[in-house]
Every structure is written in structure tokens, then in C-alpha cells.
Write a protein that holds these residues in place. Structure first.
Motif, PDB file in Angstrom:
ATOM      1  N   ARG A  27      15.549  -6.896  47.599  1.00 24.98           N
ATOM      2  CA  ARG A  27      14.071  -6.394  48.404  1.00 24.98           C
ATOM      3  C   ARG A  27      13.827  -6.679  49.559  1.00 24.98           C
ATOM      4  N   ASP A  30      10.420  -5.498  51.242  1.00 26.23           N
ATOM      5  CA  ASP A  30      10.799  -6.716  52.067  1.00 26.23           C
ATOM      6  C   ASP A  30      11.653  -7.095  52.852  1.00 26.23           C
ATOM      7  N   SER A 239      11.249  -1.414  40.988  1.00 29.64           N
ATOM      8  CA  SER A 239      12.440  -2.027  42.367  1.00 29.64           C
ATOM      9  C   SER A 239      12.843  -1.251  43.499  1.00 29.64           C
TER      10      SER A 239
END
Length: 339
Positions: A27, A30, A239
């Protein structure tokens, strides 16, 4: 903004825990957001820089990745942390590689490999072998690239690294496609997809599906190739994987052209070249413009096709891939001189 508002837990004893966890889970946006919460001069430790470098690379910001990795390397070196220096060296070399600085990339990966072998770190050894294989392939040294990828795959197998297995077999598939040995390319991409599926990583699955889709398309199965490339594109978008997004669009353009839809191929090619230019990845700029040139030529737009081939040639030249650059120049000259 509070930790609850950002979606990250409050970090007290370990302020980098959220970023570290996000990088580990793939991630990457993030991770960058978590690191931004600690963007102070005191907090930007060598590990902070390395995490930023890793996340930035995956998000396509290769210049920032290289800068952060070099700062991390300096920080680890200053405190005598050879393991950290090794990891930072590998990421810094990956940044140089993406920016087309192949000599610097080869030097960095070789240094990291030497450290990995010294520490008997099998995982890092395998990663460096795989990365050096990428450099060799880009330089047109296909036999050496295959040897390095094979050694990397064997090392990844020893430690059951599904991610590494998928990446090294995916790369072998690319070389076999370049050599037009399509049965071996299909076998390699099948092994790559299988490892990605077993790992359960959608980002990696997208990458490997794009490779298998291209292999199937080149073998003549356009519907199967399209289905896989479209799935790869969806996964890449989900993604935030811009490199696989570019590759998927290029493969879809190839399939449209081979299916006789030159206009669709041109539109897809224009999208692929725009993203490649935006992320400033020289290899992607070269390969997307090569395919864009093929599509333009198929659509009867000869002058534009020659221009696209010359953009590809310039990008290959910047990479040091002289054979490929020469081939693009020759194609441009040939179609301009055709009756």
C-alpha cells in the motif's frame, strides 16, 4: 488532521510502524502519507528515507526514490550499518535503472550483490541478481540476462519467495519474447502468474498477467491475450501501479493492431506513451513509442510513425541500448523511403 482521520493508528514508540507495514503490504500511497506525518528534520532517519524511496519507486516517482535512497545510504554508512547500506544501495540503483542510468544501476546492483553475498543474505542476493539481469536485458545482453534471471529464480526457490519467483520468471518471459521463442516465453509467464496467484498479491498478478497476455497474443491467441491484458490493466489501476498500467495499454495496442483495429491501437498507444513520458521511465518511453509507431504505420500515418520510432530510438540511446536504437532508426528511415 488526526491519526484517526488519516486511517493510521497513533504511533508513539515507533513512528514508522504504519509506513513500514504499508510498504510490506504493498500500500505504497498509504506509506507515503504515513511518512508525511513525520516529515521533520529529526524524524527523517535513514529508515524514513529508505521507506520513502521504496514507496516512491512503486508509485513511479523515480527521481524522488533515487534521492531518498541515496540519503538513506549515506545515513546507514555514517553509522556503520552495512546491512542498511546494502538495502539502500539496491533501491538507489533501482532508481538509476528506471531513469535510464544503466551504468550507475549496474554499479549499484553489483555493490549491493557483493554485500549480500558477504552477509549470506539469500533474498537480497536473489534480488540483486534479478536486477542485474534487468540491466543486461536493457543493454541487449540477452544470454547474460537469462543466466542472471535463472540464478535469481533458483535462489528465490531456496527460500520459497513467491514474489521473487514470479518476478524472475516474468523477466525470463520478456527475454524469450524478445528472442521470438514464444513457447518458452509462454512457459515462463505461466510460472510467473502461478507464483503471483499463490502469493495473492493483486499488484504482482497484474504485472504477470500483462506478460502472459503479450505472450498469448504473439502466439496468435488474441482473445485470450486481450482478456489477460484487460485484467492486468484493471488490477494496475486498482493498485496505483503505473508501470503495469503502461505495459497493459501497450499490450492492448499490440492486440488491437494485430486484430486489424489500427485506430483503436493508435488511441491506446497515445495513452501509453503519455503515461510513460509522465513517469519519465526511459524503457517505457522507448517500448511504448515503438509500439505506437507500429500502430501509426498500420494506420497509414507514415510520417508520424517515423517520428514515434525516432522518439523510441532516442530513449534507447539514453539507456545505452544501441542495437535497439539502431533498429528504430532503421525502421524510421525505411518507412520514409518506401513508395
Amino acid at each position: 488532521m488526526s491519526a484517526q482521520q488519516t486511517g493510521f493508528p497513533a504511533e508513539t514508540g515507533d513512528p514508522l510502524r504504519a509506513a513500514r507495514r504499508a510498504v510490506h503490504r504493498g500500500r505504497f500511497r498509504d506509506a507515503v502519507e504515513a511518512l508525511a506525518q513525520h516529515r521533520t528534520e529529526r524524524s527523517q532517519t535513514a529508515e524514513w528515507q529508505l521507506l520513502m524511496a521504496m514507496a516512491s519507486w512503486r508509485l513511479g516517482d523515480f527521481a524522488e526514490s533515487r534521492r531518498a535512497a541515496e540519503r538513506a545510504r549515506a545515513g546507514y554508512r555514517a553509522r556503520g550499518d552495512a546491512d542498511g547500506e546494502m538495502r539502500a544501495e539496491n533501491v538507489a540503483a533501482a532508481g538509476a535503472f528506471a531513469l535510464g542510468q544503466l551504468d550507475k544501476a549496474r554499479e549499484g546492483f553489483t555493490t549491493a550483490l557483493r554485500l549480500a553475498e558477504h552477509f549470506q543474505d539469500v533474498l537480497m542476493t536473489a534480488r540483486c541478481l534479478n536486477n542485474l539481469g534487468n540491466v543486461c536485458f536493457h543493454l541487449g545482453e540477452n544470454a547474460e540476462a537469462l543466466s542472471l534471471y535463472s540464478r535469481a529464480a533458483n535462489a528465490f526457490e531456496k527460500i520459497a519467495s513467491l514474489r521473487g519467483i514470479a518476478e524472475s520468471w516474468h523477466n525470463m518471459g520478456i527475454v524469450w519474447r524478445d528472442e521470438s521463442i514464444l513457447e518458452l516465453a509462454r512457459e515462463a509467464t505461466e510460472r510467473a502468474v502461478d507464483a503471483a496467484e499463490r502469493l495473492g498479491d493483486s499488484r504482482l498478478l497484474g504485472l504477470t498477467l500483462a506478460g502472459r497476455g503479450e505472450a498469448d497474443a504473439l502466439r496468435g491467441d488474441l482473445p485470450l491475450g486481450r482478456a489477460q491484458a484487460e485484467q492486468a490493466y484493471r488490477l494496475a489501476r486498482e493498485s496505483d501501479d503505473r508501470l503495469t498500467e503502461i505495459t497493459s495499454l501497450r499490450v492492448l495496442a499490440l492486440i488491437a493492431r494485430k486484430g486489424g483495429s489500427a485506430d483503436e491501437a493508435i488511441d491506446l498507444g497515445r495513452s501509453a506513451t503519455a503515461i510513460a513520458t509522465d513517469v519519465a521511465n526511459q524503457w517505457m518511453i522507448a517500448t511504448t513509442h515503438r509500439e505506437f509507431g507500429n500502430s501509426l504505420h498500420a494506420g497509414g500515418r507514415t510520417r508520424e510513425a517515423a517520428d514515434a520510432y525516432r522518439v523510441a530510438a532516442a530513449a534507447y540511446d539514453r539507456l545505452g541500448s544501441r542495437r535497439r536504437a539502431r533498429n528504430m532508426h532503421e525502421q524510421a528511415t525505411a518507412i520514409e523511403g518506401a513508395p
